[in-house]
Design a protein around this motif. Structure first.
Motif, PDB file in Angstrom:
ATOM      1  N   VAL A   2       0.842  -1.192   0.000  1.00  0.00           N
ATOM      2  CA  VAL A   2       0.000   0.000   0.000  1.00  0.00           C
ATOM      3  C   VAL A   2       0.878   1.243   0.000  1.00  0.00           C
ATOM      4  O   VAL A   2       1.759   1.388   0.829  1.00  0.00           O
ATOM      5  CB  VAL A   2      -0.922   0.017   1.238  1.00  0.00           C
ATOM      6  N   SER A   3       0.614   2.129  -0.934  1.00  0.00           N
ATOM      7  CA  SER A   3       1.323   3.406  -0.942  1.00  0.00           C
ATOM      8  C   SER A   3       0.403   4.461  -0.334  1.00  0.00           C
ATOM      9  O   SER A   3      -0.824   4.307  -0.345  1.00  0.00           O
ATOM     10  CB  SER A   3       1.712   3.797  -2.362  1.00  0.00           C
TER      11      SER A   3
ATOM     12  N   GLU B 181      -4.039   4.407  -0.320  1.00  0.00           N
ATOM     13  CA  GLU B 181      -4.532   3.745   0.896  1.00  0.00           C
ATOM     14  C   GLU B 181      -6.029   3.481   0.858  1.00  0.00           C
ATOM     15  O   GLU B 181      -6.467   2.353   1.081  1.00  0.00           O
ATOM     16  CB  GLU B 181      -4.201   4.572   2.137  1.00  0.00           C
ATOM     17  N   ALA B 182      -6.830   4.502   0.611  1.00  0.00           N
ATOM     18  CA  ALA B 182      -8.293   4.335   0.625  1.00  0.00           C
ATOM     19  C   ALA B 182      -8.734   3.354  -0.461  1.00  0.00           C
ATOM     20  O   ALA B 182      -9.578   2.489  -0.218  1.00  0.00           O
ATOM     21  CB  ALA B 182      -8.989   5.682   0.436  1.00  0.00           C
ATOM     22  N   ARG B 183      -8.168   3.470  -1.620  1.00  0.00           N
ATOM     23  CA  ARG B 183      -8.533   2.582  -2.732  1.00  0.00           C
ATOM     24  C   ARG B 183      -8.164   1.137  -2.403  1.00  0.00           C
ATOM     25  O   ARG B 183      -8.965   0.225  -2.616  1.00  0.00           O
ATOM     26  CB  ARG B 183      -7.835   3.041  -4.015  1.00  0.00           C
ATOM     27  N   ASP B 184      -6.967   0.912  -1.868  1.00  0.00           N
ATOM     28  CA  ASP B 184      -6.519  -0.450  -1.576  1.00  0.00           C
ATOM     29  C   ASP B 184      -7.273  -1.079  -0.414  1.00  0.00           C
ATOM     30  O   ASP B 184      -7.544  -2.280  -0.433  1.00  0.00           O
ATOM     31  CB  ASP B 184      -5.020  -0.458  -1.270  1.00  0.00           C
ATOM     32  N   ARG B 185      -7.611  -0.291   0.595  1.00  0.00           N
ATOM     33  CA  ARG B 185      -8.266  -0.842   1.786  1.00  0.00           C
ATOM     34  C   ARG B 185      -9.781  -0.904   1.686  1.00  0.00           C
ATOM     35  O   ARG B 185     -10.409  -1.742   2.332  1.00  0.00           O
ATOM     36  CB  ARG B 185      -7.882  -0.008   3.007  1.00  0.00           C
TER      37      ARG B 185
ATOM     38  N   VAL C 208      -0.843  -6.493   1.495  1.00  0.00           N
ATOM     39  CA  VAL C 208       0.408  -6.507   2.247  1.00  0.00           C
ATOM     40  C   VAL C 208       0.856  -5.069   2.468  1.00  0.00           C
ATOM     41  O   VAL C 208       0.953  -4.291   1.521  1.00  0.00           O
ATOM     42  CB  VAL C 208       1.499  -7.293   1.494  1.00  0.00           C
ATOM     43  N   GLU C 209       1.102  -4.735   3.731  1.00  0.00           N
ATOM     44  CA  GLU C 209       1.535  -3.387   4.091  1.00  0.00           C
ATOM     45  C   GLU C 209       2.771  -3.471   4.976  1.00  0.00           C
ATOM     46  O   GLU C 209       2.908  -4.396   5.762  1.00  0.00           O
ATOM     47  CB  GLU C 209       0.449  -2.656   4.880  1.00  0.00           C
TER      48      GLU C 209
END
Length: 51
Positions: free
Chosen positions: A2-3, A7-11, A29-30
């Motif tokens: 996650v960059s 963040e919002a898009r990935d989570r 994976v973070e």
């Protein structure tokens, strides 16, 4: 990984989109904390609710 820009898009967005597409598993994976250790978040599609 996650960059900060995604963040919002990935989570939030991706797990919902993947569930709608019927993808049964999604791993995120973070690298977190001051020591940058990996954290794996596992999402699993519920076959009944499709969420």
């Amino acid at each position: 990984m996650v960059s900060p820009d995604s963040e919002a898009r990935d989570r939030d967005t991706k797990p919902h989109k993947y569930a709608a597409a019927g993808i049964p598993h999604f791993w995120l994976v973070e690298m977190t904390g001051s020591n940058q250790r990996p954290v794996v978040r596992v999402y699993e599609l519920d076959p009944v609710s499709k969420a």
